[in-house]
Scaffold this active site. Structure first.
Site, PDB file in Angstrom:
ATOM      1  N   ARG A  46       0.821  -1.216   0.000  1.00 41.94           N
ATOM      2  CA  ARG A  46       0.000   0.000   0.000  1.00 41.94           C
ATOM      3  C   ARG A  46       0.851   1.260   0.000  1.00 41.94           C
ATOM      4  O   ARG A  46       0.445   2.291  -0.531  1.00 41.94           O
ATOM      5  CB  ARG A  46      -0.956  -0.026   1.197  1.00 41.94           C
ATOM      6  CG  ARG A  46      -2.075  -1.043   1.043  1.00 41.94           C
ATOM      7  CD  ARG A  46      -2.890  -1.242   2.319  1.00 41.94           C
ATOM      8  NE  ARG A  46      -3.087  -0.050   3.091  1.00 41.94           N
ATOM      9  CZ  ARG A  46      -4.291   0.483   3.374  1.00 41.94           C
ATOM     10  NH1 ARG A  46      -5.386  -0.072   2.912  1.00 41.94           N
ATOM     11  NH2 ARG A  46      -4.378   1.567   4.108  1.00 41.94           N
ATOM     12  N   ARG A  57       1.277  12.839  -9.587  1.00 43.65           N
ATOM     13  CA  ARG A  57       1.003  14.251  -9.324  1.00 43.65           C
ATOM     14  C   ARG A  57       2.213  15.104  -9.679  1.00 43.65           C
ATOM     15  O   ARG A  57       2.087  16.157 -10.303  1.00 43.65           O
ATOM     16  CB  ARG A  57       0.615  14.454  -7.854  1.00 43.65           C
ATOM     17  CG  ARG A  57       0.281  15.887  -7.495  1.00 43.65           C
ATOM     18  CD  ARG A  57      -0.931  16.446  -8.232  1.00 43.65           C
ATOM     19  NE  ARG A  57      -2.117  15.745  -7.837  1.00 43.65           N
ATOM     20  CZ  ARG A  57      -3.079  15.350  -8.693  1.00 43.65           C
ATOM     21  NH1 ARG A  57      -2.982  15.600  -9.976  1.00 43.65           N
ATOM     22  NH2 ARG A  57      -4.135  14.717  -8.264  1.00 43.65           N
ATOM     23  N   HIS A  60       2.546  15.620 -13.284  1.00 43.80           N
ATOM     24  CA  HIS A  60       1.633  16.672 -13.748  1.00 43.80           C
ATOM     25  C   HIS A  60       2.265  18.055 -13.617  1.00 43.80           C
ATOM     26  O   HIS A  60       1.846  18.997 -14.293  1.00 43.80           O
ATOM     27  CB  HIS A  60       0.326  16.661 -12.945  1.00 43.80           C
ATOM     28  CG  HIS A  60      -0.564  15.510 -13.255  1.00 43.80           C
ATOM     29  ND1 HIS A  60      -1.479  15.041 -12.347  1.00 43.80           N
ATOM     30  CD2 HIS A  60      -0.682  14.735 -14.350  1.00 43.80           C
ATOM     31  CE1 HIS A  60      -2.134  14.018 -12.883  1.00 43.80           C
ATOM     32  NE2 HIS A  60      -1.659  13.824 -14.103  1.00 43.80           N
ATOM     33  N   SER A  88       8.833   1.264   8.319  1.00 46.97           N
ATOM     34  CA  SER A  88       9.810   0.652   9.215  1.00 46.97           C
ATOM     35  C   SER A  88      11.245   0.968   8.816  1.00 46.97           C
ATOM     36  O   SER A  88      12.140   0.969   9.658  1.00 46.97           O
ATOM     37  CB  SER A  88       9.635  -0.873   9.207  1.00 46.97           C
ATOM     38  OG  SER A  88      10.006  -1.416   7.950  1.00 46.97           O
ATOM     39  N   SER A 149      -2.249   1.687   8.065  1.00 49.02           N
ATOM     40  CA  SER A 149      -3.131   2.578   7.290  1.00 49.02           C
ATOM     41  C   SER A 149      -2.788   4.047   7.482  1.00 49.02           C
ATOM     42  O   SER A 149      -2.754   4.806   6.518  1.00 49.02           O
ATOM     43  CB  SER A 149      -4.597   2.336   7.657  1.00 49.02           C
ATOM     44  OG  SER A 149      -5.019   1.068   7.236  1.00 49.02           O
ATOM     45  N   GLU A 152       0.239   5.119   5.352  1.00 45.70           N
ATOM     46  CA  GLU A 152      -0.038   5.224   3.915  1.00 45.70           C
ATOM     47  C   GLU A 152      -0.896   6.447   3.599  1.00 45.70           C
ATOM     48  O   GLU A 152      -0.644   7.152   2.623  1.00 45.70           O
ATOM     49  CB  GLU A 152      -0.737   3.958   3.417  1.00 45.70           C
ATOM     50  CG  GLU A 152       0.152   2.740   3.437  1.00 45.70           C
ATOM     51  CD  GLU A 152      -0.337   1.650   4.379  1.00 45.70           C
ATOM     52  OE1 GLU A 152      -1.537   1.600   4.683  1.00 45.70           O
ATOM     53  OE2 GLU A 152       0.504   0.848   4.814  1.00 45.70           O
ATOM     54  N   ASP A 160       0.631  15.170  -1.790  1.00 46.87           N
ATOM     55  CA  ASP A 160      -0.221  16.230  -2.336  1.00 46.87           C
ATOM     56  C   ASP A 160       0.161  17.592  -1.769  1.00 46.87           C
ATOM     57  O   ASP A 160       0.059  18.614  -2.451  1.00 46.87           O
ATOM     58  CB  ASP A 160      -1.698  15.918  -2.081  1.00 46.87           C
ATOM     59  CG  ASP A 160      -2.258  14.912  -3.067  1.00 46.87           C
ATOM     60  OD1 ASP A 160      -1.682  14.745  -4.159  1.00 46.87           O
ATOM     61  OD2 ASP A 160      -3.284  14.288  -2.750  1.00 46.87           O
TER      62      ASP A 160
END
Length: 185
Positions: A46, A57, A60, A88, A149, A152, A160
């Site tokens: 992930r 991005r 772009h 980790s 989670s 990520e 962003d």
């Protein structure tokens, strides 16, 4: 608890984590990205999905980005940057790739949760996302979410944020970015 309660918990964790990232280390990473001829990305699972989004991005914004292993990946050189995503800093594949990048005199930036990992020996620049690890390091942000989670998610939003910082620094006209968007879809 309802959907609203759970999403609020997640957003609170994410907000706390992002606010805990050292702004100077992010600014220095942005400088590394800007001075590199090409920017390569490596991670697994992930984390790699988040890195793929960051690479897209930045592409772009006119930055030459490559994912390690993609069929059109060019050679890395001393003028390039490898960005390693590994919470980790111990994941085998990114460690091997970071070592190879250093053998070619490329710069290596590690975005992770553990500043004293094995990745440290290959890293020129480190950005810590201070989320909960198995090591229970100081100042870790706890999470109700499964596994990694929060790391990520934070990595994706950090990417962003880097993109927005570049847009503002270079005074890029946002609507003009559509010319770089994929048009074979």
């Amino acid at each position: 608890m309802s959907y609203t309660d759970y999403q609020k918990e997640i957003m609170d964790e994410l907000s706390t984590t992002l606010a805990s990232i050292d702004a100077e280390s992010v600014a220095a990473l942005l400088e590394e990205i800007e001075k590199a001829d090409k920017v390569f990305f490596v991670g697994v699972g992930r984390v790699f999905l988040s890195l793929q989004s960051i690479a897209k991005r930045l592409a772009h914004l006119g930055i030459q980005t490559y994912l390690v292993g993609q069929i059109t990946e060019p050679a890395i050189t001393e003028n390039d940057l490898l960005i390693v995503g590994s919470g980790s800093g111990e994941t085998a594949f990114p460690l091997v790739i970071a070592k190879k990048a250093k053998q070619h005199q490329a710069r290596v930036a590690h975005i992770g949760a553990n500043p004293d990992s094995s990745m440290k020996q290959y890293t020129d620049h480190f950005v810590r996302i201070p989320v909960r690890t198995k090591l229970e390091l100081p100042n870790e942000v706890p999470s109700v979410q499964p596994m990694t989670s929060l790391f990520e998610q934070s990595l994706l939003v950090l990417g962003d944020t880097l993109a927005l910082m570049l847009i503002k620094q270079k005074n890029i006209d946002m609507p003009s970015l559509w010319e770089y968007h994929a048009n074979l879809e």
